[in-house]
Design an enzyme around this catalytic site. Structure first.
Site, PDB file in Angstrom:
ATOM      1  N   ARG A   1      39.072 -11.252 -70.498  1.00  0.00           N
ATOM      2  CA  ARG A   1      37.897 -11.265 -69.590  1.00  0.00           C
ATOM      3  C   ARG A   1      38.270 -11.026 -68.130  1.00  0.00           C
ATOM      4  O   ARG A   1      37.548 -11.422 -67.219  1.00  0.00           O
ATOM      5  CB  ARG A   1      37.102 -12.565 -69.727  1.00  0.00           C
ATOM      6  CG  ARG A   1      36.523 -12.746 -71.112  1.00  0.00           C
ATOM      7  CD  ARG A   1      35.448 -13.808 -71.138  1.00  0.00           C
ATOM      8  NE  ARG A   1      34.921 -13.924 -72.479  1.00  0.00           N
ATOM      9  CZ  ARG A   1      35.453 -14.675 -73.423  1.00  0.00           C
ATOM     10  NH1 ARG A   1      36.536 -15.400 -73.160  1.00  0.00           N
ATOM     11  NH2 ARG A   1      34.919 -14.719 -74.609  1.00  0.00           N
TER      12      ARG A   1
ATOM     13  N   LYS B   1      36.168   4.800 -47.016  1.00  0.00           N
ATOM     14  CA  LYS B   1      35.722   4.356 -48.342  1.00  0.00           C
ATOM     15  C   LYS B   1      35.518   2.843 -48.348  1.00  0.00           C
ATOM     16  O   LYS B   1      34.530   2.342 -48.900  1.00  0.00           O
ATOM     17  CB  LYS B   1      36.717   4.774 -49.422  1.00  0.00           C
ATOM     18  CG  LYS B   1      36.234   4.324 -50.798  1.00  0.00           C
ATOM     19  CD  LYS B   1      36.655   5.192 -51.928  1.00  0.00           C
ATOM     20  CE  LYS B   1      35.960   4.725 -53.212  1.00  0.00           C
ATOM     21  NZ  LYS B   1      36.354   5.454 -54.381  1.00  0.00           N
TER      22      LYS B   1
ATOM     23  N   GLU C   1      27.026   0.738 -55.848  1.00  0.00           N
ATOM     24  CA  GLU C   1      26.311   2.015 -55.710  1.00  0.00           C
ATOM     25  C   GLU C   1      24.807   1.902 -55.918  1.00  0.00           C
ATOM     26  O   GLU C   1      24.211   2.589 -56.730  1.00  0.00           O
ATOM     27  CB  GLU C   1      26.913   3.062 -56.665  1.00  0.00           C
ATOM     28  CG  GLU C   1      26.602   4.487 -56.204  1.00  0.00           C
ATOM     29  CD  GLU C   1      27.407   5.544 -56.960  1.00  0.00           C
ATOM     30  OE1 GLU C   1      28.605   5.368 -57.165  1.00  0.00           O
ATOM     31  OE2 GLU C   1      26.787   6.541 -57.325  1.00  0.00           O
TER      32      GLU C   1
ATOM     33  N   ARG D   1      26.877   4.031 -51.286  1.00  0.00           N
ATOM     34  CA  ARG D   1      28.080   4.484 -51.990  1.00  0.00           C
ATOM     35  C   ARG D   1      27.868   5.871 -52.607  1.00  0.00           C
ATOM     36  O   ARG D   1      28.822   6.615 -52.809  1.00  0.00           O
ATOM     37  CB  ARG D   1      28.501   3.464 -53.064  1.00  0.00           C
ATOM     38  CG  ARG D   1      29.837   3.820 -53.694  1.00  0.00           C
ATOM     39  CD  ARG D   1      30.503   2.670 -54.418  1.00  0.00           C
ATOM     40  NE  ARG D   1      31.774   3.092 -54.968  1.00  0.00           N
ATOM     41  CZ  ARG D   1      32.715   2.289 -55.433  1.00  0.00           C
ATOM     42  NH1 ARG D   1      32.527   0.981 -55.415  1.00  0.00           N
ATOM     43  NH2 ARG D   1      33.837   2.773 -55.917  1.00  0.00           N
TER      44      ARG D   1
ATOM     45  N   HIS E   1      29.604  16.458 -55.434  1.00  0.00           N
ATOM     46  CA  HIS E   1      29.917  16.136 -56.824  1.00  0.00           C
ATOM     47  C   HIS E   1      28.874  16.647 -57.825  1.00  0.00           C
ATOM     48  O   HIS E   1      29.193  16.813 -58.997  1.00  0.00           O
ATOM     49  CB  HIS E   1      30.109  14.627 -56.995  1.00  0.00           C
ATOM     50  CG  HIS E   1      31.456  14.150 -56.520  1.00  0.00           C
ATOM     51  ND1 HIS E   1      31.866  14.285 -55.212  1.00  0.00           N
ATOM     52  CD2 HIS E   1      32.491  13.568 -57.175  1.00  0.00           C
ATOM     53  CE1 HIS E   1      33.089  13.781 -55.091  1.00  0.00           C
ATOM     54  NE2 HIS E   1      33.487  13.342 -56.262  1.00  0.00           N
TER      55      HIS E   1
ATOM     56  N   HIS F   1      30.363  18.536 -60.835  1.00  0.00           N
ATOM     57  CA  HIS F   1      30.270  18.105 -62.236  1.00  0.00           C
ATOM     58  C   HIS F   1      29.805  19.248 -63.127  1.00  0.00           C
ATOM     59  O   HIS F   1      30.277  19.407 -64.257  1.00  0.00           O
ATOM     60  CB  HIS F   1      29.331  16.899 -62.363  1.00  0.00           C
ATOM     61  CG  HIS F   1      29.935  15.639 -61.813  1.00  0.00           C
ATOM     62  ND1 HIS F   1      29.182  14.599 -61.328  1.00  0.00           N
ATOM     63  CD2 HIS F   1      31.228  15.265 -61.650  1.00  0.00           C
ATOM     64  CE1 HIS F   1      29.994  13.635 -60.895  1.00  0.00           C
ATOM     65  NE2 HIS F   1      31.229  14.021 -61.081  1.00  0.00           N
TER      66      HIS F   1
HETATM   67  N1  GLY Z   1      34.612   8.142 -56.277  1.00  0.00           N
HETATM   68  C1  GLY Z   1      33.352   7.684 -55.874  1.00  0.00           C
HETATM   69  C2  GLY Z   1      33.255   6.201 -55.741  1.00  0.00           C
HETATM   70  O1  GLY Z   1      34.247   5.514 -55.837  1.00  0.00           O
HETATM   71  O2  GLY Z   1      32.179   5.706 -55.565  1.00  0.00           O
END
Ligand code: GLY
Length: 370
Positions: free
Chosen positions: A122, A228, A238, A242, A249, A253
């Site tokens: 866990r 970041k 996110e 984020r 992308h 993708h």
């Molecule tokens: N690579 C994108 C993120 O970490 O949100």
């Protein structure tokens, strides 16, 4: 001089340390985390051949014994079978809740080992020692871990923050120029999405950085990690900001899927092409001036990177086919798509108001140049 970025998440704060030759200090830097003086390392066969001995020697000098499992290199390793193998190996090594697992490799190893650590008993702690530029500036930071499914990339995973990240920029010296530049695509992305001064600095210093300039590499990795970290602190899971990290992308993708996730197009190469296309789309929508996409392309071209779809070898689907591959088709609402677009270099934002015929126009024109 070691640069440090602190990721300040409640109860899960950690440092990212950035410097050349950090690997030799790995034992002294990991020992304060506690746990038994016996760690397990997940790595890949390429990284093991180049650097594992140095890591194990450094750990030994700090009184830490280690065992390593070297997995096959490549994206195919981010799968259920290798996850099962890794977790069962960690259990066979009798890893306990208080122990530390080391992820030693590029993005594939970081994601897989992080996920193994997330689900083992866990959740056990793990240290990221990223060996590729892409992993140092993106995947080792922020706690996204996981594997791929036959249904798509990164569809199985967990948020599990590392306890420490050691980004040894000297390790970048063993990357091929192609792998280095693919990682550089993610570095450029940070300038494009939120720091025009950083992009301007990259325009000036990018060639020196690619040629091996140590200070420039440390500075680029540090600024990328700081950006970041700032975003992850605001929005770990996110729900909002984020998503800005996904600049380029959506196009990327589609292109990765169209090229079968093969070495026809590396992820960072797709990000660079995707950023150029996102700026092109932004200009056509009247959000930024036409000079902005031209400047983005000029820098990528100066760096010797892939810039356009014309730089991708082999067949590609038509524009409709690429649009379908964006994985956005299910999210179309009244013919509108969600994208990260830009008002200028350094000023990206998320919008759900992108007409699909605009996207088709950009794709058709890019394909026509092939
Ligand atoms: N690579 C994108 C993120 O970490 O949100």
């Amino acid at each position: 001089m070691t640069a440090k970025v602190h990721v300040d998440l409640p109860g899960r704060a950690y440092d990212i340390m950035i410097a050349p030759d950090l690997l030799v200090q790995a034992g002294d830097l990991i020992a304060p985390l506690g746990g038994r003086k016996n760690v397990c390392i997940l790595t890949d066969e390429n990284v093991a051949g180049l650097h594992l001995q140095a890591l194990q020697d450094a750990l030994r000098q700090a009184g830490i014994a280690s065992e390593a499992l070297a997995l096959p290199p490549g994206e195919g390793t981010k799968c259920w079978a290798q996850l099962e193998r890794s977790v069962e190996w960690l259990l066979s090594q009798k890893v306990e809740r208080g122990d530390v697992v080391i992820a030693f490799g590029g993005g594939v190893i970081g994601d897989l080992a992080g996920f193994a650590a997330a689900i083992l008993r866990r959740g056990v702690r793990f240290v990221q020692i990223p060996t590729s530029l892409l992993a140092q500036v993106d995947s080792s930071v922020g706690g996204k871990t996981g594997i791929n499914s036959p249904s798509g990339k990164n569809l199985i995973g967990a948020f599990h923050q590392p306890s420490l990240v050691l980004a040894d920029t000297a390790l970048l010296g063993t990357l091929t120029s192609r792998d280095f530049l693919a990682g550089y695509g993610e570095v450029v992305k940070y300038g494009l999405l939120g720091d025009a001064d950083f992009f301007e600095w990259l325009e000036a210093e990018g060639p020196a950085l690619a040629a091996g300039d140590t200070d420039a590499r440390v500075r680029a990795v540090t600024r990328s990690c700081q950006m970041k970290a700032d975003i992850v602190q605001r929005d770990e899971t996110e729900q909002g900001d984020r998503a800005l990290l996904n600049l380029g992308h959506t196009f990327c993708h589609a292109l990765e899927a169209a090229t079968g996730y093969s070495d026809r197009l590396l992820h960072g190469e797709g990000v660079a092409i995707g950023c150029a296309l996102a700026f092109e789309l932004s200009a056509r929508m009247g959000l930024c001036s036409q000079e902005e996409p031209s400047r983005v392309r000029a820098h990528l071209r100066d760096m010797g990177m892939k810039v356009d779809m014309a730089d991708i070898a082999g067949d590609l689907p038509d524009a409709e086919g690429l649009l379908a591959l964006m994985g956005q088709d299910k999210k179309v609402l009244d013919g509108k798509l969600r994208f990260v677009l830009a008002r200028a270099i350094g000023d990206a934002f998320m919008t759900g108001d992108v007409p699909s015929d605009m996207v088709l126009g950009v794709l058709n024109d890019a394909l026509a140049q092939r």
